[in-house]
Design an enzyme around this catalytic site. Structure first.
Site, PDB file in Angstrom:
ATOM      1  N   LYS A  18       0.851  -1.200   0.000  1.00 54.79           N
ATOM      2  CA  LYS A  18       0.000   0.000   0.000  1.00 54.79           C
ATOM      3  C   LYS A  18       0.879   1.240   0.000  1.00 54.79           C
ATOM      4  O   LYS A  18       2.025   1.216   0.483  1.00 54.79           O
ATOM      5  CB  LYS A  18      -0.959   0.033   1.201  1.00 54.79           C
ATOM      6  CG  LYS A  18      -0.307   0.080   2.590  1.00 54.79           C
ATOM      7  CD  LYS A  18       0.023   1.483   3.086  1.00 54.79           C
ATOM      8  CE  LYS A  18       0.623   1.470   4.493  1.00 54.79           C
ATOM      9  NZ  LYS A  18       1.517   2.580   4.789  1.00 54.79           N
ATOM     10  N   ASP A 146      -2.810  -1.855   9.983  1.00 56.66           N
ATOM     11  CA  ASP A 146      -2.897  -1.827   8.512  1.00 56.66           C
ATOM     12  C   ASP A 146      -3.468  -3.120   7.924  1.00 56.66           C
ATOM     13  O   ASP A 146      -3.719  -3.190   6.712  1.00 56.66           O
ATOM     14  CB  ASP A 146      -1.501  -1.633   7.889  1.00 56.66           C
ATOM     15  CG  ASP A 146      -0.943  -0.244   8.133  1.00 56.66           C
ATOM     16  OD1 ASP A 146      -1.719   0.658   8.502  1.00 56.66           O
ATOM     17  OD2 ASP A 146       0.278  -0.078   7.944  1.00 56.66           O
TER      18      ASP A 146
HETATM   19  O1  C5P Z   1      -0.914  -1.564  14.682  1.00 59.52           O
HETATM   20  P1  C5P Z   1       0.512  -1.863  14.491  1.00 59.52           P
HETATM   21  O2  C5P Z   1       0.970  -3.054  15.315  1.00 59.52           O
HETATM   22  O3  C5P Z   1       0.919  -1.992  13.077  1.00 59.52           O
HETATM   23  O4  C5P Z   1       1.295  -0.613  15.065  1.00 59.52           O
HETATM   24  C1  C5P Z   1       2.684  -0.628  15.310  1.00 59.52           C
HETATM   25  C2  C5P Z   1       3.032   0.535  16.211  1.00 59.52           C
HETATM   26  O5  C5P Z   1       2.822   1.767  15.512  1.00 59.52           O
HETATM   27  C3  C5P Z   1       2.173   0.660  17.451  1.00 59.52           C
HETATM   28  O6  C5P Z   1       2.707  -0.115  18.502  1.00 59.52           O
HETATM   29  C4  C5P Z   1       2.230   2.128  17.757  1.00 59.52           C
HETATM   30  O7  C5P Z   1       3.438   2.462  18.388  1.00 59.52           O
HETATM   31  C5  C5P Z   1       2.269   2.746  16.372  1.00 59.52           C
HETATM   32  N1  C5P Z   1       0.944   3.148  15.877  1.00 59.52           N
HETATM   33  C6  C5P Z   1       0.321   4.250  16.428  1.00 59.52           C
HETATM   34  N2  C5P Z   1      -0.900   4.636  15.963  1.00 59.52           N
HETATM   35  C7  C5P Z   1      -1.500   3.979  14.946  1.00 59.52           C
HETATM   36  C8  C5P Z   1      -0.877   2.854  14.362  1.00 59.52           C
HETATM   37  C9  C5P Z   1       0.349   2.468  14.842  1.00 59.52           C
HETATM   38  O8  C5P Z   1       0.851   4.885  17.354  1.00 59.52           O
HETATM   39  N3  C5P Z   1      -2.685   4.406  14.504  1.00 59.52           N
END
Ligand code: C5P
Length: 300
Positions: A18, A146
């Site tokens: 993406k 994502d």
């Molecule tokens: O959701 P995901 O595990 O991909 O997110 C990885 C990290 O990115 C989270 O632990 C957080 O620190 C950050 N994040 C965030 N806000 C979001 C998505 C991700 O702070 N909306």
């Protein structure tokens, strides 16, 4: 594509990358995540994912990865996707996962999330669709912000931490060039740097761009006339620390891109071009770090 080997049935699909055509952070949430407003767009660059499944009394998972050095156990999101799917579906058995990696790692392209979404989609197919769409998407959201987008594909306005989606129509496919290098960015670190740069999103540092204009331009196929609407809140935070990405962004513009932007928390950068021919010419000029891409085909 699906096939049979002994009692294990196999299926394969592409796992598309993406790009973010728009990415703004609205607030830092109490749970540590950030409230986003982002337009995600699936592009033609992809990894290839194969999953084999045979029902059985015990669950065993194996993971092979070609083309990248990645953990081959539960540290890999594709593995965790298989575990979460079987648990939610009340199933057990043998799962073989093969990832053929072509997408760069930690580049802002959701490669890992896309691999996990492909595992969910393939297991759903191989096990006879045991989960409702709603449950499948909730499993995706539990794996990462994502992953729901990677499951849905297309072009979506994503809010919440990224998992709430509204599909956007696309008047015509986009043509682009992606440039990646040796620089890597950790997503949690990028969000933490943004917290500092934007004073915890207290409103004292202006950011954002007109999102409605971007959505209209995407729908009407007039993005080249609304190029200033593409936006990424991470750019002023990350690009000064990634000199290769910053130079690539500038080079894309000087090669005729009508817009150039970093994707996600970076450092991959992409340029958008008026035609496939212009994108080809720019990629040729920019060398091996540049890859031509277009909008991903609709899901089968
Ligand atoms: O959701 P995901 O595990 O991909 O997110 C990885 C990290 O990115 C989270 O632990 C957080 O620190 C950050 N994040 C965030 N806000 C979001 C998505 C991700 O702070 N909306």
């Amino acid at each position: 594509m699906a096939g049979t080997h002994r009692s294990v049935r196999y299926a394969s699909c592409p796992a598309y990358a993406k790009i973010n055509l728009y990415l703004d952070i609205k607030a830092r949430r109490a749970d540590g995540f950030h409230a986003l407003r982002t337009v995600m767009h699936a592009v033609s660059l992809h990894d290839d994912v194969t999953v084999g499944f045979a029902p059985g009394a015990l669950t065993t998972i194996s993971l092979r990865v070609y083309g990248a050095r990645l953990p081959l156990d539960s540290r890999n999101l594709a593995w965790r996707a298989a575990v979460a799917f079987l648990e939610k579906a009340g199933l057990s058995g043998t799962v073989h996962i093969t990832l053929r990696k072509k997408l760069p790692i930690a580049a802002g392209l959701a490669g890992g999330s896309s691999n996990a979404a492909a595992v969910l989609r393939l297991l759903q197919r191989l096990t006879g669709t045991p989960l409702t769409q709603e449950t499948l998407f909730s499993v995706a959201a539990s794996l990462g912000s994502d992953v729901p987008f990677c499951l849905a594909g297309g072009t979506q306005l994503c809010t919440g931490r990224g998992e709430c989606m509204r599909p956007l129509s696309l008047g015509r496919p986009l043509h682009g060039v992606l440039v990646t290098g040796r620089e890597h960015v950790s997503t949690p670190q990028a969000f933490a740097l943004c917290d500092t740069y934007y004073h915890d999103f207290d409103g004292s540092v202006p950011h954002g761009a007109p999102l409605p204009a971007l959505i209209t331009a995407l729908q009407e196929g007039t993005l080249p006339d609304a190029a200033t609407c593409v936006y990424n809140v991470f750019e002023p935070v990350i690009l000064p620390t990634c000199s290769h990405a910053a130079a690539a962004r500038a080079a894309l513009l000087s090669c005729g891109a009508y817009a150039a932007l970093m994707s996600g928390s970076g450092p991959a950068v992409f340029g958008l071009f008026a035609s496939a021919e212009e994108a080809e010419a720019a990629a040729h000029h920019l060398g091996p770090a540049a890859r031509v891409m277009t909008s991903a085909p609709p899901r089968a």
